[in-house]
Scaffold this motif. Structure first.
Motif, mmCIF file in Angstrom:
data_model
loop_
_atom_site.group_PDB
_atom_site.id
_atom_site.type_symbol
_atom_site.label_atom_id
_atom_site.label_comp_id
_atom_site.label_asym_id
_atom_site.label_seq_id
_atom_site.Cartn_x
_atom_site.Cartn_y
_atom_site.Cartn_z
ATOM 1 N N PRO A 165 0.652 -1.426 -0.066
ATOM 2 C CA PRO A 165 0.122 -0.145 0.068
ATOM 3 C C PRO A 165 0.885 1.241 -0.058
ATOM 4 O O PRO A 165 1.897 1.431 0.624
ATOM 5 N N LYS A 166 0.295 2.069 -0.725
ATOM 6 C CA LYS A 166 0.914 3.606 -0.709
ATOM 7 C C LYS A 166 1.475 4.221 0.390
ATOM 8 O O LYS A 166 2.170 5.344 0.387
ATOM 9 N N ASN A 167 0.673 3.934 1.748
ATOM 10 C CA ASN A 167 0.985 4.565 2.838
ATOM 11 C C ASN A 167 1.763 3.720 3.703
ATOM 12 O O ASN A 167 1.698 3.869 5.053
ATOM 13 N N GLU A 168 2.337 2.568 3.283
ATOM 14 C CA GLU A 168 3.061 1.513 4.209
ATOM 15 C C GLU A 168 4.444 1.762 3.613
ATOM 16 O O GLU A 168 4.816 1.086 2.434
ATOM 17 N N SER A 180 12.262 16.146 -10.216
ATOM 18 C CA SER A 180 12.112 17.121 -11.622
ATOM 19 C C SER A 180 11.293 18.060 -11.270
ATOM 20 O O SER A 180 10.606 18.234 -10.353
ATOM 21 N N GLY A 181 11.012 19.065 -12.322
ATOM 22 C CA GLY A 181 9.916 19.630 -12.411
ATOM 23 C C GLY A 181 10.479 20.990 -11.841
ATOM 24 O O GLY A 181 11.574 21.304 -10.985
ATOM 25 N N THR A 182 10.014 22.364 -12.413
ATOM 26 C CA THR A 182 10.398 23.778 -12.008
ATOM 27 C C THR A 182 9.089 24.379 -11.456
ATOM 28 O O THR A 182 9.154 24.998 -10.398
ATOM 29 N N ASP A 183 8.009 24.501 -12.279
ATOM 30 C CA ASP A 183 6.889 25.139 -11.537
ATOM 31 C C ASP A 183 6.571 24.670 -10.149
ATOM 32 O O ASP A 183 6.043 25.027 -9.293
ATOM 33 N N THR A 184 6.234 23.073 -10.214
ATOM 34 C CA THR A 184 6.036 22.338 -9.095
ATOM 35 C C THR A 184 6.978 21.329 -8.934
ATOM 36 O O THR A 184 7.236 20.243 -10.059
ATOM 37 N N PRO A 185 7.790 21.251 -7.964
ATOM 38 C CA PRO A 185 8.849 20.051 -7.859
ATOM 39 C C PRO A 185 8.306 18.646 -7.612
ATOM 40 O O PRO A 185 7.234 18.696 -6.799
ATOM 41 N N TYR A 186 8.631 17.795 -8.366
ATOM 42 C CA TYR A 186 8.404 16.561 -7.978
ATOM 43 C C TYR A 186 9.478 15.707 -7.303
ATOM 44 O O TYR A 186 10.524 15.852 -7.391
ATOM 45 N N SER A 187 8.887 15.343 -5.938
ATOM 46 C CA SER A 187 9.847 14.828 -5.039
ATOM 47 C C SER A 187 9.293 13.423 -4.574
ATOM 48 O O SER A 187 8.558 12.834 -5.280
ATOM 49 N N ILE A 188 9.638 13.004 -3.302
ATOM 50 C CA ILE A 188 9.324 11.687 -2.730
ATOM 51 C C ILE A 188 8.273 11.815 -1.644
ATOM 52 O O ILE A 188 8.151 12.646 -0.796
ATOM 53 N N GLY A 189 7.373 10.723 -1.589
ATOM 54 C CA GLY A 189 6.585 10.815 -0.347
ATOM 55 C C GLY A 189 7.007 9.628 0.696
ATOM 56 O O GLY A 189 8.140 9.621 0.732
ATOM 57 N N CYS A 190 6.518 8.977 1.425
ATOM 58 C CA CYS A 190 6.630 8.228 2.540
ATOM 59 C C CYS A 190 7.236 6.947 2.260
ATOM 60 O O CYS A 190 8.228 6.595 3.067
ATOM 61 N N CYS A 191 6.646 6.430 1.100
ATOM 62 C CA CYS A 191 6.878 5.137 1.174
ATOM 63 C C CYS A 191 7.651 4.176 0.029
ATOM 64 O O CYS A 191 7.299 2.749 0.211
ATOM 65 N N GLY A 192 8.256 4.603 -0.727
ATOM 66 C CA GLY A 192 8.974 3.945 -1.968
ATOM 67 C C GLY A 192 10.446 3.656 -1.583
ATOM 68 O O GLY A 192 10.937 4.145 -0.659
ATOM 69 N N GLY A 193 10.919 3.410 -2.533
ATOM 70 C CA GLY A 193 12.471 2.914 -2.457
ATOM 71 C C GLY A 193 13.471 4.352 -2.378
ATOM 72 O O GLY A 193 14.144 4.072 -1.585
#
Length: 293
Positions: A123-126, A180-193
């Motif tokens: 799950p994306k929150n795990e 990536s991204g300039t207008d809105t930066p693409y970053s990481i959340g809680c739970c991936g690699g």
């Protein structure tokens, strides 16, 4: 005849009655698992590189035909008469690409999707652990009957990652991970690699409370957090140099402490995935953090 190996993977099950000899890997993450286990002789094709293949596997990689820059069409794959398809991302088996795994099973072609990409089972929150990497090595070792090689690789991979986790150079530091991204930066959340890379090196990601693997983060959030370190993802679609230049030339972002003090860490995209490069990633990030004054 080798013993039948039954593999349950992402809600599907397939019986490998014989060892595959015509394998196709559909993402770099999968390709590198095969190469790390010395299975290039069982491969008839690869596809979809994210960045450069490491030196230790380059000769083996060059011995296998590249079928497509991205995903090959299903018709191209069928023409190659494969007996095994190995993917790093679920998108490989989407309807717009190669089609569902079950379709290939009906054609007596075995499939495997790396465990970390089985969304229903992670799950994306795990938060992820390193277990999916170890499972992938074990399963591929079983399928190709190279269990001894797999056991050695599992032990080495775990030991390298544990060594960083036991002595994290980033302990106590906050970090913004910038993909990536300039207008809105693409970053990481809680739970991936990528989150696990940061956590293993001791970093506290400023977006660690956001659900998901990759997420949009407003620049206002980054400015308010004023992180100690900025981790730049090196990727073909957005280089670390481009992102650093953007931040250094922006009138607001250039005032961030990490930018003014050049507290940048760079890590290749493929080293943030839960694959054979993950141990490289945590060692790489940790070494750069340790070198910072």
């Amino acid at each position: 005849m080798a013993d039948t190996v039954t593999v349950s993977n992402c809600g599907t099950e397939y019986n490998f009655v014989t060892v595959p000899t015509r394998a196709i890997t559909l993402n770099q993450q999968a390709t590198e698992v095969m190469l790390a286990l010395g299975l290039q002789g069982s491969m008839i094709g690869t596809a979809y590189l994210d960045d450069a293949i490491p030196t230790q596997w380059k000769d083996a990689f060059d011995s296998v035909p590249v079928l497509a820059e991205k995903y090959p069409a299903a018709e191209v794959v069928l023409k190659e008469d494969p007996d095994f398809l190995f993917a790093g991302f679920g998108s490989a088996f989407s309807e717009k690409n190669l089609g569902k795994a079950k379709k290939w099973h009906d054609l007596e072609v075995g499939t495997y999707l790396v465990d970390a990409s089985c969304k229903a089972y992670h799950p994306k929150n795990e938060p992820l652990t390193i277990e999916p990497i170890l499972k992938d090595i074990e399963v591929i070792g079983d399928i190709f009957h190279v269990e001894d090689r797999a056991d050695t690789l599992i032990a080495e991979t775990k030991a390298r990652i544990d060594a960083v986790g036991n002595n994290p150079a980033g302990a106590g530091r906050t970090a913004f991970i910038y993909d990536s991204g300039t207008d809105t930066p693409y970053s990481i959340g809680c739970c991936g690699g990528p989150a696990l890379v940061a956590k293993t090196a001791g970093l506290n990601s400023i977006s660690a409370d956001v659900e998901g693997t990759w997420v949009d983060v407003a620049w206002e959030v980054v400015v308010a957090a004023d992180p100690d370190v900025i981790v730049l993802i090196e990727a073909g679609w957005s280089t670390a140099a481009e992102k650093r230049e953007y931040m250094e030339n922006d009138p607001v972002l250039s005032e961030l402490t990490a930018v003014k003090e050049s507290k940048f860490v760079t890590v290749p995209f493929s080293e943030t995935l839960l694959g054979m490069r993950f141990a490289d990633g945590v060692e790489n990030v940790n070494a750069q953090l340790a070198a910072m004054k």
